[in-house]
Design an enzyme around this catalytic site. Sequence first.
Site, short mmCIF file in Angstrom:
data_model
loop_
_atom_site.label_atom_id
_atom_site.label_comp_id
_atom_site.label_asym_id
_atom_site.label_seq_id
_atom_site.Cartn_x
_atom_site.Cartn_y
_atom_site.Cartn_z
N MET A 17 0.84 -1.20 0.00
CA MET A 17 0.00 0.00 0.00
C MET A 17 0.87 1.25 0.00
O MET A 17 0.42 2.34 0.35
CB MET A 17 -0.96 0.00 1.20
N HIS A 51 9.57 -3.40 3.24
CA HIS A 51 9.10 -3.63 1.87
C HIS A 51 10.28 -3.92 0.94
O HIS A 51 10.20 -4.80 0.08
CB HIS A 51 8.37 -2.38 1.34
N ALA A 53 4.06 3.95 0.86
CA ALA A 53 4.80 4.46 2.02
C ALA A 53 5.89 3.45 2.37
O ALA A 53 6.00 2.97 3.50
CB ALA A 53 3.87 4.73 3.20
N LEU A 54 6.69 3.13 1.37
CA LEU A 54 7.65 2.02 1.47
C LEU A 54 8.73 2.28 2.52
O LEU A 54 9.20 3.40 2.67
CB LEU A 54 8.30 1.76 0.11
N HIS A 55 9.11 1.21 3.20
CA HIS A 55 10.21 1.25 4.17
C HIS A 55 11.13 0.07 3.90
O HIS A 55 10.90 -0.70 2.94
CB HIS A 55 9.67 1.24 5.61
#
Length: 282
Positions: free
Chosen positions: A30, A37, A32-34
């Site tokens: 979804m 991910h 808002a990658l960190h």
Amino acid sequence: MLIFNKQTDLKAYLSPFWTAKTTIGFVPTMGALHDGHLSLLRKALQENKVVVMSIFVNPTQFNNPEDLEKYPRTLDRDVQKIATLSDKVIIYAPTVEDIYNGKTVSESFNYDGLEHQMEGKHRPGHFDGVGTIVKRLFEIVQPSNSYFGEKDFQQLQIIKKLVQKHKIPVNVIGCPIHREKNGLAMSSRNERLTETEKEESTLIFKTLTTAKKLFGTKSAKEVSEFVKKTFENHPKFSLEYFQIADEATLKPCFRKSKNKKYRAFIAVFINNIRLIDTISLN
């Protein structure tokens, strides 16, 4: 870097790979990658010839409209993060219309009771929304392998059940939880925490780690009482649930059995931001 907003265009691009039976790895997100991910993406790149990552905030899995509205949307930044790993990742960033075609409603699913535990109890309809979007994404991308983080362990088990019951030809791969240096499980929701709240939220993982040690000699009920008291002593937090469950069925553990694997699950609010975590107890 190829970015598709329409499933018709993505399918047209992927069609030759399907025909050639090329291995396609898929990481649904979804946004808002960190780094969590990115660890899934890294594994997908290692194990597949072609890799697709979807970025789509799915409205049907939110039972709280405010949570949907506040969910971070950072597509440009996400693309930049993906590019640090590879410029060959195919990004599918559809609109709600492209996915739902004017009918933004969930299908109904039966996951043999997995959906009635923990998240299912506290977020009515959530797993119908998850099943709807994952099934549609699998139909669009037609991946060989798909990668999910174990932080959402209940979701992982439900997706495995979905694939089994609907005979979807994809290998669902669970990947270890990625944590901040202080132990906080990485989550897109962490973006809403202040630096102070991030540090304070290390209490969640510390409590789970202690619960794991206690579970070696104490009953599930005694461990649950310890967790409940811990959060009662920290008024900034509101404990929504803590449950020790059988990993396979997700049913609560009342009496330990030597031949079963157990896992602790927790959901906590800090400043109206909901954080979940889990730890294997075996």
